[in-house]
Design an enzyme around this catalytic site. Structure first.
Site, PDB file in Angstrom:
ATOM      1  N   HIS A  78       0.841  -1.196   0.000  1.00  0.00           N
ATOM      2  CA  HIS A  78       0.000   0.000   0.000  1.00  0.00           C
ATOM      3  C   HIS A  78       0.882   1.254   0.000  1.00  0.00           C
ATOM      4  CE1 HIS A  78      -3.594   2.343   0.731  1.00  0.00           C
ATOM      5  NE2 HIS A  78      -3.127   2.809   1.866  1.00  0.00           N
ATOM      6  N   GLN A  80       3.944   1.474  -1.135  1.00  0.00           N
ATOM      7  CA  GLN A  80       4.578   1.559  -2.451  1.00  0.00           C
ATOM      8  C   GLN A  80       3.618   2.183  -3.463  1.00  0.00           C
ATOM      9  OE1 GLN A  80       7.764   0.794  -3.149  1.00  0.00           O
ATOM     10  NE2 GLN A  80       8.129   0.159  -1.066  1.00  0.00           N
ATOM     11  N   HIS A  82       1.103   4.222  -2.810  1.00  0.00           N
ATOM     12  CA  HIS A  82       0.967   5.648  -2.487  1.00  0.00           C
ATOM     13  C   HIS A  82       2.163   6.448  -2.989  1.00  0.00           C
ATOM     14  CE1 HIS A  82      -2.569   6.712  -0.097  1.00  0.00           C
ATOM     15  NE2 HIS A  82      -2.574   5.449   0.301  1.00  0.00           N
TER      16      HIS A  82
END
Length: 105
Positions: A78, A80, A82
């Site tokens: 998650h 990564q 973002h």
């Protein structure tokens, strides 16, 4: 690095990337209102947040490259996601601000 540390690292990346994203969207709003100094300043601040997130990511990648087995973490994935989308957003926002500047002349 254990699973808990990997999860915390993921949250760290999410936090830095989230701060950067907020600053970038605020920068776009400032440019829309003609406040280009504020827009430019916010983009620089966002860049610092992205650099912090990237530093966290690079440390993890270096450990894996040296042969360390790293646990899988959905939170890290998650983070990564973002970071990747925030880096893309920074590029797009930069171009949009430049267009607003041209239109203001």
């Amino acid at each position: 690095m254990n699973r808990e540390e990997m999860t915390l690292l993921g949250f760290e990346i999410v936090a830095y990337a989230g701060d950067a994203r907020s600053k970038l969207l605020e920068a776009l709003k400032a440019a829309e209102n003609g406040d280009f100094a504020k827009a430019d300043s916010l983009v620089v601040e966002a860049g610092s947040c992205i650099a912090e997130a990237h530093s966290s990511q690079t440390g993890m990648l270096a450990r894996e490259a040296s042969g360390e087995e790293l646990p899988y973490s959905v939170t890290m994935m998650h983070g990564q996601d973002h970071l990747m989308t925030t880096i893309l957003l920074k590029d797009v926002i930069h171009h949009l601000i430049e267009l607003y500047k041209r239109g203001a002349k």
